[in-house]
Design a protein around this motif. Structure first.
Motif, mmCIF file in Angstrom:
data_model
loop_
_atom_site.group_PDB
_atom_site.id
_atom_site.type_symbol
_atom_site.label_atom_id
_atom_site.label_comp_id
_atom_site.label_asym_id
_atom_site.label_seq_id
_atom_site.Cartn_x
_atom_site.Cartn_y
_atom_site.Cartn_z
ATOM 1 N N LEU A 291 0.847 -1.189 0.000
ATOM 2 C CA LEU A 291 0.000 0.000 0.000
ATOM 3 C C LEU A 291 0.882 1.238 0.000
ATOM 4 N N SER A 292 0.633 2.122 -0.963
ATOM 5 C CA SER A 292 1.355 3.398 -1.029
ATOM 6 C C SER A 292 0.512 4.469 -0.348
ATOM 7 N N VAL A 293 1.094 5.107 0.673
ATOM 8 C CA VAL A 293 0.405 6.134 1.456
ATOM 9 C C VAL A 293 1.104 7.469 1.215
ATOM 10 N N THR A 294 0.343 8.447 0.736
ATOM 11 C CA THR A 294 0.880 9.793 0.517
ATOM 12 C C THR A 294 0.268 10.747 1.531
ATOM 13 N N LEU A 295 1.085 11.308 2.398
ATOM 14 C CA LEU A 295 0.659 12.331 3.346
ATOM 15 C C LEU A 295 0.676 13.665 2.618
ATOM 16 N N VAL A 296 -0.502 14.202 2.332
ATOM 17 C CA VAL A 296 -0.576 15.441 1.556
ATOM 18 C C VAL A 296 -0.405 16.645 2.458
ATOM 19 N N SER A 297 -1.372 16.846 3.370
ATOM 20 C CA SER A 297 -1.324 18.046 4.207
ATOM 21 C C SER A 297 -2.246 17.865 5.403
ATOM 22 N N ALA A 298 -2.223 18.825 6.292
ATOM 23 C CA ALA A 298 -3.133 18.887 7.432
ATOM 24 C C ALA A 298 -3.696 20.296 7.519
ATOM 25 N N ARG A 299 -4.797 20.431 8.259
ATOM 26 C CA ARG A 299 -5.450 21.732 8.353
ATOM 27 C C ARG A 299 -6.047 21.910 9.744
ATOM 28 N N ASN A 300 -5.901 23.129 10.276
ATOM 29 C CA ASN A 300 -6.509 23.515 11.559
ATOM 30 C C ASN A 300 -6.064 22.618 12.705
ATOM 31 N N LEU A 301 -4.768 22.309 12.768
ATOM 32 C CA LEU A 301 -4.265 21.444 13.826
ATOM 33 C C LEU A 301 -4.252 22.192 15.153
ATOM 34 N N LEU A 302 -4.867 21.582 16.173
ATOM 35 C CA LEU A 302 -4.849 22.161 17.513
ATOM 36 C C LEU A 302 -5.028 21.038 18.503
ATOM 37 N N ARG A 303 -4.075 20.907 19.426
ATOM 38 C CA ARG A 303 -4.112 19.845 20.402
ATOM 39 C C ARG A 303 -5.269 20.048 21.375
ATOM 40 N N GLY A 343 2.773 26.084 10.750
ATOM 41 C CA GLY A 343 1.820 26.304 11.826
ATOM 42 C C GLY A 343 0.783 25.208 11.901
ATOM 43 N N SER A 344 -0.480 25.589 11.825
ATOM 44 C CA SER A 344 -1.567 24.617 11.951
ATOM 45 C C SER A 344 -1.942 23.971 10.633
ATOM 46 N N SER A 345 -1.308 24.334 9.525
ATOM 47 C CA SER A 345 -1.648 23.765 8.213
ATOM 48 C C SER A 345 -0.384 23.374 7.462
ATOM 49 N N PRO A 346 0.344 22.375 7.932
ATOM 50 C CA PRO A 346 1.580 21.962 7.245
ATOM 51 C C PRO A 346 1.277 21.176 5.972
ATOM 52 N N VAL A 347 2.231 21.169 5.068
ATOM 53 C CA VAL A 347 2.142 20.415 3.810
ATOM 54 C C VAL A 347 3.365 19.510 3.721
#
Length: 814
Positions: A291-303, A343-347
């Motif tokens: 399985l090929s997994v591509t991590l594209v991005s994240a958004r609005n990250l807040l612990r 920040g809260s939206s890494p790529v």
């Protein structure tokens, strides 16, 4: 056309007549009366013409009434369907009919299939999760009995969740005392050496099921709404070496906790299992995939629980300066991305390949944040995606969606990319990923890869025997040639930033070990090993270690599926190491026929069938003193694979003489000699060990050696080892033995010359310790060369004698 119209009219007239007869049972009796009246009016007594008109009007009214009734029934059915499809809930009702059907098909259909499925899962779980008080645990018997679970006894109804997802709610109750699960346990700790027979004879599970159709009916997700009530009835077998239940309270509670934890992690909301509903069944069993997994991005990250602009210690910080990375895990295989800011939206846009060892798998994503110039990182949140192979060669992906909803996608074939945006659990934010199933591997040896069209391929039928789950793995007669080529990007374990890696290969009951490559993270081994192929889906297990003086460190492990290999075809693979965050191993695997010949001079370690390894432990000298009196009580413990044998104890000496002979069946396992000091009360202490390389010994020839002991400052052990091969096998190999010995002789000469050159170079650098070690290797190589020369001389004398006997026989004949 006329005939068709007449036929349709006759059919409709027949339906009208049947309806009239149903509504007016006296009609068949009135028809003869009207017919008789018509005959009287026509030929005997003339009546007025109102009778035909009356009959016509009456028939028209009846036909209109019949058509009106049909229209009303059609409208009622449409309304019922509309209410059923649009109403968010349905009435609560029991399902006695379903349980009646389930009880009928359970013993001969559902129970055998469920036993086979649950048995493999149970064996895996008890092996991974067994308590410390148990040395080994084995399933000897597994039957679920004749009482099936009861579904919907109290309630069954449909509801509509937010997002328009229909859910079937159904009660689940399984209460049986007819099951029989027998576990044989060998105990550890204070009860070491004792056995316990554990019998699970009753089971109680009660909870509420949720069943959700997905992808327009191509699959069904099912789970418990909350953790169900679980109770197990456990009994302990009797016998002279068995243990009573009162002595093992941990074992019974461990089994209940194992079942509850497994349910919580797999099928209690929001964790869901999937049952696929393919339109076509290609009769193939998937045993692994890539399985090929591509991590594209994240958004609005807040612990969760943290304030915007503050870290875990409460200090203010600029969130744009934070870096984020994602750790990906699939079973024991773990990898992580690079740290990216934003920040809260890494790529990231980073692709990582994961390995599946079954037809299903779960990929876990854990998101972390890290402040600049800080080695500490904080956990933000996690999510997961589940994968399942479907029998029509498609792949299902599903995950927990927003507000605990459902995210599901389907890839019709390998190579199709699926994009999913997953909400993080226990945190704010979402993660965007792309999934591509590169390859599915099947039990029959075939593969489904990108651009694969199953309709253009004739698929091989899976050849597995039902009910063979408790059988023993048998040899197929073929041989596996496995070449450990190289490794790359291994983890550094030494202070120098390097490692001293070597591999151990586990297959069946055999263990093989490669050489150690010093100070290299990309080692080259290029060693070949020969195994007898084992049936039953046996995996090749690989463990990579960093060699250290006191304790070797783990560099990861891997499993390789060997099912479906074809003779003559080479499988060239890079295997990622699991239980560690980096590293890959390059293997070349080939299946050879039963009659294949092997040249051990080329480096292949070959196991002789029917051969016996005989070792005579003669004596030792200059041993380390382990007792206060300046002596030791030495004996030798020989470990051959999983077999241990030992010599007698010679008391109060540093130069013991044993003169004992030990024999082992030759299966290619490593042989290690452990010299130990015997103590009556205190534990025995080690006074050295050494490994005996016997794989390249000529058959039926005795080698006499002194080997220095490792792990201590001094000490040597004297032994004589012989690899005894049956006469038939020895005769077959005798024709090639002379050529092999000459090749070995040439290789030893080259090795000796190389060692001499290294010793001269070290002498110029005044490295005295390394010179000593090099000279010891030179001495060992010289002894081996002398043995080869003596063997060649014996073979020459034997050949000359055979030629003279042949000349005498031919002379007498002439």
């Amino acid at each position: 056309m006329t005939k068709i119209m007449v036929k349709n009219a006759a059919k409709e007239a027949q339906q009208l007549w049947n309806n009239l007869v149903h509504d007016k049972p006296l009609l068949p009796y009135l028809v003869p009366v009207f017919f008789l009246a018509w005959i009287l009016e026509r030929w005997i007594i003339p009546f007025s013409n109102w009778i035909p008109v009356f009959v016509t009007v009456w028939a028209t009214l009846q036909y209109g009434k019949y058509k009106r009734k049909q229209a009303v029934e059609a409208l009622n059915n449409c309304w019922k369907r509309h209410i059923l499809y649009s109403q968010p809930t349905t009435a609560v009702e029991p399902c006695e009919w379903l349980n009646k059907l389930l009880r009928t098909v359970w013993p001969n259909f559902i129970e055998p299939k469920l036993v086979r499925k649950l048995l493999s899962s149970l064996q895996k779980k008890i092996k991974e999760k067994k308590p410390k008080t148990v040395q080994s645990l084995e399933v000897q018997d597994f039957h679920l009995g004749t009482a099936p679970p009861m579904l919907g006894l109290q309630h069954t109804y449909w509801s509509m969740e937010s997002g328009g997802q229909p859910v079937l709610h159904m009660g689940f109750e399984w209460d049986t005392n007819e099951m029989s699960v027998l576990l044989a346990a060998k105990l550890a700790g204070p009860l070491r050496g004792m056995a316990a027979r554990i019998v699970i004879n009753s089971l109680h599970i009660k909870g509420d099921l949720r069943i959700m159709p997905i992808l327009d009916g191509q699959g069904v997700l099912y789970s418990f709404e909350t953790t169900p009530d679980v109770r197990l009835g456990i009994a302990f077998g009797s016998g002279s070496q068995s243990v009573s239940q009162t002595e093992l309270p941990i074992l019974s509670s461990w089994l209940e906790n194992l079942l509850i934890n497994t349910l919580n992690h797999t099928m209690v909301e929001p964790r869901r299992r999937c049952y696929a509903l393919p339109a076509v069944d290609l009769k193939k069993k998937a045993v692994g995939g890539i399985l090929s997994v591509t991590l594209v991005s994240a958004r609005n990250l807040l612990r969760e629980g943290s304030e915007l602009g503050r870290d875990s210690n409460g200090s203010s910080l600029d969130r744009k300066s934070l870096g984020n990375f994602v750790e990906i895990a699939c079973e024991d295989l773990m990898r992580k991305t690079q740290i990216q800011g934003g920040g809260s939206s890494p790529v990231w846009d980073e692709t990582i390949d994961m390995v599946l060892h079954d037809n299903t798998g779960t990929v876990h994503f854990s998101v972390y944040e890290q402040a600049p110039d800080n080695v500490k990182y904080d956990f933000i949140g996690n999510c997961e995606v589940k994968i399942k192979y479907v029998d029509d060669d498609s792949t299902l992906f599903w995950a927990v969606g927003p507000k605990l909803g459902v995210l599901a996608s389907r890839a019709e074939h390998c190579g199709k990319e699926v994009t999913m945006t997953l909400p993080l659990e226990h945190a704010t934010g979402e993660l965007t990923i792309k999934l591509t199933l590169k390859e599915w591997q099947f039990a029959d040896g075939s593969k489904a890869v990108a651009n694969y069209n199953p309709s253009a391929v004739i698929h091989m039928q899976q050849q597995t025997m039902l009910g063979s789950y408790n059988g023993l793995n048998a040899h197929t007669g073929r041989k596996l040639k496995i070449c450990t080529v190289e490794g790359r990007n291994l983890a550094p374990m030494d202070r120098t930033g390097k490692s001293d890696p070597y591999l151990k290969l586990f297959y069946g009951k055999l263990v093989r070990k490669t050489k150690t490559v010093t100070q290299d993270l990309n080692p080259m081994w290029n060693q070949e090993f020969i195994f007898q192929e084992v049936g039953g889906g046996e995996y090749l297990k690989i463990k990579c270690y960093d060699a250290d003086r006191f304790a070797d460190e783990n560099l990861g492990s891997a499993r390789v599926n060997l099912q479906g290999l074809v003779e003559g075809q080479v499988k060239d693979v890079w295997v990622p190491l699991e239980k560690i965050k980096q590293g890959e191993i390059h293997l070349r695997i080939e299946v050879l026929g039963p009659d294949a010949d092997f040249d051990s001079s080329q480096g292949a370690v070959v196991t002789g069938e029917g051969a016996i390894v005989e070792i005579v432990l003669v004596e030792a000298r200059d041993l380390v003193a382990a007792d206060w009196g300046g002596t030791s009580d030495p004996y030798v413990s020989v470990r051959y694979g999983n077999i241990k044998k030992r010599t007698k104890v010679v008391y109060k000496t540093l130069a013991p003489q044993w003169g004992q002979t030990l024999e082992f069946v030759d299966d290619g396992s490593p042989m290690v000699l452990h010299v130990k000091d015997y103590n009556t009360i205190l534990p025995t202490s080690s006074i050295g060990h050494c490994e005996v390389a016997y794989e390249f010994l000529p058959p039926n020839q005795t080698v006499d050696r002194w080997l220095p002991l490792q792990g201590v400052n001094r000490g040597e052990i004297h032994f004589q080892i012989t690899r005894r091969v049956p006469e038939k096998q020895s005769t077959l190999a005798a024709g090639d033995e002379c050529d092999k010995m000459w090749k070995l002789h040439g290789r030893l000469d080259e090795q000796i010359r190389s060692l001499i050159r290294k010793a001269m170079a070290l002498a110029e650098e005044e490295e005295t310790e390394e010179i000593r070690m090099m000279l010891e290797e030179l001495e060992s190589a010289e002894e081996e060369r002398e043995g080869v020369i003596s063997q060649l001389q014996r073979d020459r004398d034997l050949l000359v004698g055979k030629v003279k006997e042949l000349e005498q026989a031919m002379g007498g004949f002439l």
